[in-house]
Design a protein around this motif. Structure first.
Motif, short mmCIF file in Angstrom:
data_model
loop_
_atom_site.label_atom_id
_atom_site.label_comp_id
_atom_site.label_asym_id
_atom_site.label_seq_id
_atom_site.Cartn_x
_atom_site.Cartn_y
_atom_site.Cartn_z
N ASP A 116 6.93 -2.81 6.47
CA ASP A 116 8.20 -2.44 5.85
C ASP A 116 7.94 -1.57 4.63
OD1 ASP A 116 9.86 -3.97 7.56
OD2 ASP A 116 9.36 -5.79 6.43
N LYS A 117 8.87 -0.66 4.38
CA LYS A 117 8.77 0.16 3.18
C LYS A 117 9.15 -0.69 1.98
CE LYS A 117 9.24 4.98 4.09
NZ LYS A 117 9.93 6.18 3.69
N ALA A 118 8.40 -0.57 0.92
CA ALA A 118 8.73 -1.26 -0.33
C ALA A 118 9.69 -0.34 -1.10
CB ALA A 118 7.47 -1.54 -1.13
N THR A 119 10.95 -0.38 -0.70
CA THR A 119 11.93 0.55 -1.27
C THR A 119 12.10 0.35 -2.78
OG1 THR A 119 13.70 -0.95 -0.57
CG2 THR A 119 13.20 0.89 0.88
N HIS A 120 11.93 -0.88 -3.24
CA HIS A 120 12.06 -1.10 -4.69
C HIS A 120 10.94 -0.39 -5.46
CE1 HIS A 120 9.32 -4.30 -3.45
NE2 HIS A 120 8.96 -4.42 -4.71
N VAL A 121 9.75 -0.33 -4.86
CA VAL A 121 8.64 0.39 -5.50
C VAL A 121 8.91 1.89 -5.47
CG1 VAL A 121 6.16 0.89 -5.39
CG2 VAL A 121 6.97 -1.42 -4.94
N PHE B 35 0.86 -1.18 0.00
CA PHE B 35 0.00 0.00 0.00
C PHE B 35 0.90 1.23 0.00
CE2 PHE B 35 -2.41 -3.25 2.29
CZ PHE B 35 -3.60 -3.22 1.59
N CYS B 36 0.42 2.30 -0.59
CA CYS B 36 1.18 3.54 -0.50
C CYS B 36 1.03 4.07 0.92
CB CYS B 36 0.70 4.57 -1.52
SG CYS B 36 -0.94 5.22 -1.20
N GLY B 37 1.99 4.88 1.33
CA GLY B 37 1.99 5.41 2.69
C GLY B 37 0.72 6.16 3.02
N GLU B 38 0.20 6.94 2.05
CA GLU B 38 -1.00 7.73 2.29
C GLU B 38 -2.23 6.85 2.54
OE1 GLU B 38 -1.66 10.80 -0.59
OE2 GLU B 38 0.46 11.32 -0.61
N CYS B 39 -2.29 5.69 1.89
CA CYS B 39 -3.41 4.77 2.10
C CYS B 39 -3.29 4.03 3.43
CB CYS B 39 -3.51 3.75 0.96
SG CYS B 39 -3.92 4.50 -0.62
N LEU B 40 -2.06 3.73 3.81
CA LEU B 40 -1.85 2.95 5.02
C LEU B 40 -1.86 3.80 6.28
CD1 LEU B 40 -1.34 0.07 5.97
CD2 LEU B 40 1.11 0.50 5.79
N GLN B 41 -1.48 5.08 6.16
CA GLN B 41 -1.34 5.94 7.33
C GLN B 41 -2.59 6.01 8.21
OE1 GLN B 41 1.70 6.92 8.06
NE2 GLN B 41 0.89 7.59 10.00
N PRO B 42 -3.80 6.18 7.67
CA PRO B 42 -4.97 6.23 8.55
C PRO B 42 -5.16 4.93 9.34
CG PRO B 42 -5.55 7.01 6.37
CD PRO B 42 -4.16 6.45 6.28
N LEU C 121 9.16 4.42 -8.66
CA LEU C 121 8.36 5.64 -8.78
C LEU C 121 9.25 6.88 -8.91
CD1 LEU C 121 5.51 4.96 -6.21
CD2 LEU C 121 5.33 4.96 -8.70
N SER C 122 10.41 6.84 -8.28
CA SER C 122 11.33 7.98 -8.34
C SER C 122 12.17 7.99 -9.62
CB SER C 122 12.26 7.97 -7.13
OG SER C 122 11.50 8.18 -5.96
N SER C 123 12.27 6.85 -10.31
CA SER C 123 13.11 6.81 -11.51
C SER C 123 12.29 6.90 -12.80
CB SER C 123 13.95 5.54 -11.52
OG SER C 123 13.12 4.40 -11.59
N TYR C 124 11.04 6.47 -12.78
CA TYR C 124 10.23 6.49 -14.01
C TYR C 124 9.58 7.85 -14.19
CZ TYR C 124 6.91 5.11 -17.58
OH TYR C 124 6.19 5.02 -18.74
N LYS C 125 9.75 8.44 -15.37
CA LYS C 125 9.16 9.75 -15.66
C LYS C 125 8.04 9.58 -16.68
CE LYS C 125 12.97 12.80 -14.60
NZ LYS C 125 13.71 13.97 -15.03
N ALA C 126 7.04 10.43 -16.53
CA ALA C 126 5.92 10.44 -17.48
C ALA C 126 5.53 11.90 -17.70
CB ALA C 126 4.74 9.65 -16.91
N PRO C 127 4.91 12.19 -18.84
CA PRO C 127 4.52 13.58 -19.11
C PRO C 127 3.28 13.97 -18.31
CG PRO C 127 3.89 12.17 -20.94
CD PRO C 127 4.65 11.31 -19.97
#
Length: 192
Positions: A37-42, A8-15, A46-52
């Motif tokens: 645990d953080k899914a550091t590979h995800v 889950f993304c942090g924002e979804c899991l935080q609540p 997300l930090s390496s893939y760019k999109a317009p």
């Protein structure tokens, strides 16, 4: 019992982590927050893939796309030009007309738009942590009981303490305060 790995993304899991007995957002089973645990590979992907950007076509990493889109003038322009709600088929229900938007908010400091409650908290903590200006809380002012002229002396503290959950989960906006009080009282009495 089989161990289930879910992401889950942090924002979804935080609540889910802010309650005494956390439940999985998907299956609603209890889980131990110490084993999250953080899914550091995800995160790396997300930090390496760019999109317009869908507005200005600027290439942005996926990790920063939501923040970029909330401040992109072209995206804001596209959203303003979206067609109004029209039912697909005839209905006897009235078309919503003056229902206030309680889903997304604008930052009271810089005007960044279309931030949901969690995004607003994150944005203000990251971008306006040291801003001393007194501002109106856009979440509170959207509520039936909110005062659109009240400026919070410490807006970040207010956000972090008053808006840990979404009011939509707990509030029925279609009834007044007295009816809500009576319903809560009746529910309380029925549980005992």
């Amino acid at each position: 019992m089989a161990l289930l790995l879910r992401r889950f993304c942090g924002e979804c899991l935080q609540p889910c982590l802010q309650v005494p007995s956390p439940l999985c957002p998907l299956c609603r089973l209890p889980f131990d927050p110490k084993k999250v645990d953080k899914a550091t590979h995800v995160e790396k992907q997300l930090s390496s893939y760019k999109a317009p950007c869908r507005g200005c076509n600027k290439k942005v990493t996926l990790a920063k796309m939501r923040a970029h889109a909330s401040s992109c003038l072209k995206v804001q322009e596209q959203m303003a030009n979206c067609p109004k709600f029209v039912p697909v088929v005839p209905t006897s229900q009235p078309i919503p007309s003056n229902i206030p938007n309680r889903s997304t908010f604008a930052c009271p400091y810089c005007g960044a738009r279309n931030l949901d409650q969690q995004e607003l908290v994150k944005h203000c903590v990251e971008s306006h942590r040291s801003d001393p200006n007194r501002v109106v809380c856009p979440i509170c002012s959207a509520m039936p009981w909110g005062d659109p002229s009240y400026k919070s002396a410490n807006f970040l503290q207010h956000l972090l303490h008053r808006h840990k959950f979404s009011y939509d989960t707990f509030v029925d906006y279609s009834i007044d305060e007295e009816a809500a009080f009576q319903a809560a009282l009746a529910l309380s009495l029925s549980e005992n």
